[in-house]
Scaffold this motif. Structure first.
Motif, short mmCIF file in Angstrom:
data_model
loop_
_atom_site.label_atom_id
_atom_site.label_comp_id
_atom_site.label_asym_id
_atom_site.label_seq_id
_atom_site.Cartn_x
_atom_site.Cartn_y
_atom_site.Cartn_z
N ASP A 34 0.73 -1.25 0.09
CA ASP A 34 0.16 -0.11 0.02
C ASP A 34 1.03 1.30 0.22
O ASP A 34 1.40 1.81 1.17
CB ASP A 34 -0.80 -0.09 1.25
CG ASP A 34 -1.94 1.08 1.19
OD1 ASP A 34 -1.84 2.23 0.65
OD2 ASP A 34 -3.05 0.86 1.68
N ALA A 35 1.14 1.83 -1.19
CA ALA A 35 2.11 2.94 -1.39
C ALA A 35 1.61 4.03 -0.31
O ALA A 35 2.50 4.97 0.23
CB ALA A 35 2.05 3.41 -2.71
N GLU A 36 0.41 4.41 -0.48
CA GLU A 36 -0.42 5.49 0.37
C GLU A 36 0.21 5.47 1.83
O GLU A 36 0.22 6.36 2.41
CB GLU A 36 -1.83 5.73 0.31
CG GLU A 36 -2.36 6.89 0.78
CD GLU A 36 -2.20 8.06 0.27
OE1 GLU A 36 -2.18 9.21 0.70
OE2 GLU A 36 -1.64 7.98 -0.87
N VAL A 37 -0.10 4.26 2.61
CA VAL A 37 0.41 4.05 3.81
C VAL A 37 1.96 4.32 4.12
O VAL A 37 2.36 4.87 4.89
CB VAL A 37 0.22 2.59 4.41
CG1 VAL A 37 0.57 2.45 5.78
CG2 VAL A 37 -1.27 2.17 4.42
N HIS A 38 2.76 3.74 3.04
CA HIS A 38 4.26 4.25 3.27
C HIS A 38 4.44 5.74 3.01
O HIS A 38 5.32 6.14 3.74
CB HIS A 38 4.96 3.62 1.97
CG HIS A 38 5.19 1.95 2.05
ND1 HIS A 38 6.15 1.71 3.07
CD2 HIS A 38 4.54 0.88 1.69
CE1 HIS A 38 6.25 0.37 3.21
NE2 HIS A 38 5.37 -0.12 2.14
N TYR A 39 3.61 6.45 2.24
CA TYR A 39 3.57 7.85 2.10
C TYR A 39 3.42 8.55 3.42
O TYR A 39 3.98 9.53 3.87
CB TYR A 39 2.84 8.12 0.91
CG TYR A 39 2.67 9.83 1.04
CD1 TYR A 39 3.73 10.45 0.25
CD2 TYR A 39 1.67 10.53 1.43
CE1 TYR A 39 3.72 11.85 -0.02
CE2 TYR A 39 1.58 11.91 1.06
CZ TYR A 39 2.76 12.49 0.62
OH TYR A 39 2.63 13.92 0.33
N LEU A 63 7.97 4.84 -3.76
CA LEU A 63 8.54 4.80 -5.16
C LEU A 63 8.71 3.66 -5.87
O LEU A 63 8.38 3.41 -6.98
CB LEU A 63 9.73 5.70 -5.34
CG LEU A 63 9.71 7.18 -4.86
CD1 LEU A 63 10.89 7.98 -4.92
CD2 LEU A 63 8.47 7.82 -5.83
N VAL A 64 9.12 2.61 -5.04
CA VAL A 64 9.25 1.31 -5.75
C VAL A 64 7.70 0.62 -5.92
O VAL A 64 7.41 0.08 -7.03
CB VAL A 64 9.68 0.44 -4.64
CG1 VAL A 64 9.52 -1.18 -4.85
CG2 VAL A 64 11.31 0.68 -4.35
N ILE A 65 6.79 1.03 -5.14
CA ILE A 65 5.42 0.48 -5.33
C ILE A 65 4.80 1.31 -6.33
O ILE A 65 3.81 0.83 -7.21
CB ILE A 65 4.62 0.45 -4.01
CG1 ILE A 65 5.26 -0.57 -3.19
CG2 ILE A 65 3.07 0.00 -4.28
CD1 ILE A 65 4.76 -0.34 -1.67
N ALA A 66 4.80 2.71 -6.22
CA ALA A 66 3.96 3.62 -7.22
C ALA A 66 4.93 4.47 -7.70
O ALA A 66 4.99 5.73 -7.60
CB ALA A 66 3.06 3.98 -6.60
N PRO A 67 5.84 3.95 -8.84
CA PRO A 67 6.81 5.18 -9.33
C PRO A 67 6.34 6.02 -10.08
O PRO A 67 6.82 7.24 -10.38
CB PRO A 67 7.81 4.06 -10.21
CG PRO A 67 7.19 2.96 -10.34
CD PRO A 67 6.30 2.90 -9.27
N THR A 68 5.01 6.09 -10.49
CA THR A 68 4.29 7.09 -11.23
C THR A 68 3.06 7.46 -10.60
O THR A 68 2.16 8.12 -11.05
CB THR A 68 4.12 6.80 -12.71
OG1 THR A 68 3.34 5.61 -12.77
CG2 THR A 68 5.31 6.37 -13.64
N GLY A 69 3.12 7.22 -9.33
CA GLY A 69 1.75 7.32 -8.56
C GLY A 69 1.53 8.82 -8.37
O GLY A 69 2.39 9.71 -8.72
N PRO A 70 0.46 9.45 -7.92
CA PRO A 70 0.05 10.64 -7.62
C PRO A 70 0.76 11.46 -6.97
O PRO A 70 1.06 12.62 -6.98
CB PRO A 70 -1.39 10.64 -7.20
CG PRO A 70 -1.40 9.30 -6.58
CD PRO A 70 -0.61 8.52 -7.45
N ARG A 71 1.66 10.95 -5.85
CA ARG A 71 2.43 11.65 -4.97
C ARG A 71 4.02 11.39 -5.45
O ARG A 71 4.76 11.88 -4.71
CB ARG A 71 2.24 11.23 -3.44
CG ARG A 71 0.54 11.47 -3.09
CD ARG A 71 0.54 11.00 -1.81
NE ARG A 71 -0.72 10.83 -1.38
CZ ARG A 71 -1.56 11.95 -0.89
NH1 ARG A 71 -0.88 13.17 -0.55
NH2 ARG A 71 -2.74 11.83 -0.63
N ALA A 72 4.23 10.78 -6.71
CA ALA A 72 5.65 10.51 -6.81
C ALA A 72 6.58 11.40 -6.84
O ALA A 72 7.67 11.63 -6.34
CB ALA A 72 5.95 9.67 -8.27
N ASN A 73 6.22 12.70 -7.38
CA ASN A 73 6.81 13.87 -7.67
C ASN A 73 7.18 14.50 -6.05
O ASN A 73 8.19 14.96 -5.89
CB ASN A 73 6.24 15.00 -8.44
CG ASN A 73 7.14 16.07 -8.82
OD1 ASN A 73 8.37 15.73 -9.27
ND2 ASN A 73 6.74 17.27 -8.64
#
Length: 86
Positions: A34-39, A63-73
């Motif tokens: 869950d990328a959001e929890v990591h964030y 970044l490993v889980i969601a390299p182009t996710g909404p919060r990646a930048n």
């Protein structure tokens, strides 16, 4: 809390932060991808707990889980800023 001052005491805020981190870590046991929890954990470790090593770990996991996710930048910017502080 009995007073607003007690609710905002550093001791109470640290206790709240520890409880939140424990809840997020528990969520990761069930949903490690869950990328959001990591964030959220990264932000908590960076902003509230002054723990840059754990913050960077969770930013990297995002970044490993969601390299182009909404919060990646945002994650990349925050990670670079943290590295330059150390």
């Amino acid at each position: 809390c009995a007073t607003a001052q007690r609710c905002r005491s550093p001791r109470r805020l640290r206790a709240i932060s520890r409880a939140r981190s424990a809840a997020y870590e528990s969520a990761l046991e069930d949903r490690p991808g869950d990328a959001e929890v990591h964030y959220k954990l990264a932000l908590l470790y960076d902003d509230k707990m002054n723990d840059p090593l754990n913050a960077l770990h969770h930013f990297k996991r995002y970044l490993v889980i969601a390299p182009t996710g909404p919060r990646a930048n945002d994650v990349k910017v925050s990670s670079n800023a943290m590295r330059s502080r150390s």
